[in-house]
Design an enzyme around this catalytic site. Structure first.
Site, PDB file in Angstrom:
ATOM      1  N   ASP A  92       0.862  -1.175   0.000  1.00  0.00           N
ATOM      2  CA  ASP A  92       0.000   0.000   0.000  1.00  0.00           C
ATOM      3  C   ASP A  92       0.903   1.232   0.000  1.00  0.00           C
ATOM      4  O   ASP A  92       1.950   1.247   0.647  1.00  0.00           O
ATOM      5  CB  ASP A  92      -0.886  -0.027   1.253  1.00  0.00           C
ATOM      6  CG  ASP A  92      -1.913   1.084   1.268  1.00  0.00           C
ATOM      7  OD1 ASP A  92      -1.885   1.934   0.360  1.00  0.00           O
ATOM      8  OD2 ASP A  92      -2.746   1.110   2.193  1.00  0.00           O
ATOM      9  N   GLY A  94       0.634   4.159   1.284  1.00  0.00           N
ATOM     10  CA  GLY A  94       0.587   5.090   2.402  1.00  0.00           C
ATOM     11  C   GLY A  94      -0.559   6.076   2.314  1.00  0.00           C
ATOM     12  O   GLY A  94      -0.767   6.882   3.225  1.00  0.00           O
ATOM     13  N   GLY A  95      -1.340   6.021   1.215  1.00  0.00           N
ATOM     14  CA  GLY A  95      -2.457   6.943   1.069  1.00  0.00           C
ATOM     15  C   GLY A  95      -3.488   6.798   2.175  1.00  0.00           C
ATOM     16  O   GLY A  95      -4.048   7.795   2.647  1.00  0.00           O
ATOM     17  N   TYR A  96      -3.745   5.565   2.606  1.00  0.00           N
ATOM     18  CA  TYR A  96      -4.712   5.361   3.684  1.00  0.00           C
ATOM     19  C   TYR A  96      -4.187   5.918   4.999  1.00  0.00           C
ATOM     20  O   TYR A  96      -4.953   6.466   5.795  1.00  0.00           O
ATOM     21  CB  TYR A  96      -5.045   3.875   3.844  1.00  0.00           C
ATOM     22  CG  TYR A  96      -6.086   3.620   4.912  1.00  0.00           C
ATOM     23  CD1 TYR A  96      -7.442   3.806   4.632  1.00  0.00           C
ATOM     24  CD2 TYR A  96      -5.724   3.247   6.196  1.00  0.00           C
ATOM     25  CE1 TYR A  96      -8.406   3.595   5.604  1.00  0.00           C
ATOM     26  CE2 TYR A  96      -6.678   3.032   7.182  1.00  0.00           C
ATOM     27  CZ  TYR A  96      -8.015   3.207   6.879  1.00  0.00           C
ATOM     28  OH  TYR A  96      -8.970   3.016   7.856  1.00  0.00           O
ATOM     29  N   ASP A 147      -2.259   8.133  -3.543  1.00  0.00           N
ATOM     30  CA  ASP A 147      -3.569   8.744  -3.721  1.00  0.00           C
ATOM     31  C   ASP A 147      -3.999   9.396  -2.411  1.00  0.00           C
ATOM     32  O   ASP A 147      -3.375   9.199  -1.376  1.00  0.00           O
ATOM     33  CB  ASP A 147      -4.598   7.696  -4.143  1.00  0.00           C
ATOM     34  CG  ASP A 147      -4.842   6.657  -3.043  1.00  0.00           C
ATOM     35  OD1 ASP A 147      -3.883   6.357  -2.295  1.00  0.00           O
ATOM     36  OD2 ASP A 147      -5.968   6.150  -2.931  1.00  0.00           O
ATOM     37  N   GLN A 195     -10.745   6.681  -7.267  1.00  0.00           N
ATOM     38  CA  GLN A 195     -11.335   7.393  -6.142  1.00  0.00           C
ATOM     39  C   GLN A 195     -12.662   8.022  -6.576  1.00  0.00           C
ATOM     40  O   GLN A 195     -13.178   7.701  -7.631  1.00  0.00           O
ATOM     41  CB  GLN A 195     -10.357   8.434  -5.591  1.00  0.00           C
ATOM     42  CG  GLN A 195      -9.155   7.842  -4.864  1.00  0.00           C
ATOM     43  CD  GLN A 195      -9.527   7.200  -3.530  1.00  0.00           C
ATOM     44  OE1 GLN A 195     -10.649   7.353  -3.032  1.00  0.00           O
ATOM     45  NE2 GLN A 195      -8.601   6.456  -2.942  1.00  0.00           N
ATOM     46  N   ASP A 272      -8.091  -7.238   0.676  1.00  0.00           N
ATOM     47  CA  ASP A 272      -7.272  -7.259   1.890  1.00  0.00           C
ATOM     48  C   ASP A 272      -8.048  -6.592   3.007  1.00  0.00           C
ATOM     49  O   ASP A 272      -8.919  -5.754   2.759  1.00  0.00           O
ATOM     50  CB  ASP A 272      -5.947  -6.507   1.685  1.00  0.00           C
ATOM     51  CG  ASP A 272      -6.129  -4.990   1.833  1.00  0.00           C
ATOM     52  OD1 ASP A 272      -5.717  -4.442   2.876  1.00  0.00           O
ATOM     53  OD2 ASP A 272      -6.714  -4.361   0.930  1.00  0.00           O
TER      54      ASP A 272
END
Length: 377
Positions: A92, A94-96, A147, A195, A272
């Site tokens: 991932d 790191g956007g989350y 994102d 998105q 996931d």
């Protein structure tokens, strides 16, 4: 890398496929255990192979960048050598984490994101370019574009501006990805992320923009962040009608067994979620008959196994009474047993879905299974 669709369901958009990487072939649909800091919490690497049957795991750019740091990972020869996992890895971007750091001094600008470490408060900056470089150094087989994951709820205008910036960031990610090479001798793929929050027209615009990029695979982000489940399904349905049918589709951060089966029906290939391990640590165990809250008094003297359907795994090795005792005493072994049980269940679930798709009976099977799997025992 190669993706092939081997079978489709006549009554839904479900499909069974095969995703080949330099670290192994993944049979889809697939669930990917989350190994945020380079390890799936409470689970040995050997257990991921057997009994869990994991085919690919996740790492996280934000967390691995902070600890142990890129210098350590690169000196080790990449994350595969550092954690001894021989299969494929997805990271991932790191956007989350950027989304989750709202209210901690995080600042999003066109250039990227300035944020403070949750560990020591130190200040850092992620740009689309640096996130590509970090994932190159980690050595993931599948890298995610940088994102912004929008919160729920958010206004239409906020969602639109965020989506447009995510698209500009994607172009920068692609440029950096194409200008750099893998570091450890294996191929890497880049997945863009759709998105648009819960606004159907924005999701359509974003999916069309992402589809035009011709990436190896595509992801759907910004869902499972608090919106009604009906909205999540509607957005996924809209997007899978647009994303290329010959490319793998990844629904990020989802979810419950029901979410996964409904997502498969909507044409999703990859999932996931931290739920199997996080909920395990709190005493929730998923079984083929339903969900057990092992802390409940009713299990105190129940010496039957957790799930007889998995007699050859930890489900069939320990009694409900014993695991309840461990969890109530906060013994580490309790969380470990429950985590392995839940992950084995999730991998069993997607494996059974794949079989049903190939046999042509997926939709009727799904409709029977969801009420059974989600009932509280």
């Amino acid at each position: 890398m190669k993706f092939e669709i081997q079978s489709t369901d006549a009554h839904s958009k479900a499909r069974a496929g095969s995703l080949s990487t330099d670290h192994g072939t993944i049979q889809t649909p697939i669930f990917m255990p989350v190994g945020t800091a380079g390890t799936v919490k409470g689970v040995h690497i050997s257990e991921l192979t057997d009994p869990i049957k994991a085919q690919i795991i996740l790492g996280n750019t934000y967390h691995l960048y902070l600890r142990p740091g890129l210098d350590v990972i690169e000196a080790a020869g990449g994350l595969h050598r550092f954690n001894s996992w021989k299969g494929p890895i997805l990271t991932d971007s790191g956007g989350y984490q950027v989304y989750s750091l709202a209210g901690t001094g995080r600042k999003i600008v066109e250039e990227g994101v300035k944020f403070k470490s949750h560990i020591d408060g130190s200040t850092h900056f992620f740009s689309p370019e640096s996130v590509m470089d970090i994932q190159r150094t980690i050595g993931a087989d599948i890298m995610m574009a940088f994102d912004e994951c929008t919160p729920y709820p958010c206004t239409y205008e906020y969602a639109r501006k965020s989506m447009e910036m995510t698209h500009r960031w994607l172009d920068r990610c692609i440029n950096r990805f194409e200008a750099t090479e893998p570091k450890y001798g294996h191929n890497q793929a880049l997945f863009p992320i759709v998105q648009g929050s819960v606004y159907k027209d924005l999701r359509k615009i974003s999916a069309e923009y992402i589809a035009e990029k011709g990436a190896f695979g595509n992801a759907i982000g910004g869902l499972s962040v608090g919106e009604p489940v009906e909205d999540m399904y509607e957005m996924a349905d809209e997007v899978t009608d647009i994303l290329p049918k010959d490319k793998p589709r990844y629904l990020m951060g989802v979810g419950t067994p029901a979410n996964i089966l409904e997502g498969i029906a909507l044409g999703i290939d990859m999932f996931d979620c931290v739920m199997p391990t996080r909920n395990a640590r709190n005493g929730m165990i998923f079984t083929t008959q339903g969900i057990i809250n092992i802390k409940n008094e009713k299990w105190k003297s129940d010496f039957s196994v957790l799930d007889p359907a998995f007699a050859d795994t930890v489900h069939g090795q320990y009694s409900k009474a014993y695991v309840r005792h461990l969890i109530r005493c906060e013994e580490m072994l309790g969380a470990m047993i429950a985590s392995v049980c839940n992950l084995r269940f999730y991998l069993w679930l997607v494996g059974e879905a794949r079989k049903e798709i190939i046999q042509g009976s997926f939709t009727s099977w799904k409709n029977r299974m969801i009420p059974q799997l989600m009932q509280r025992l």
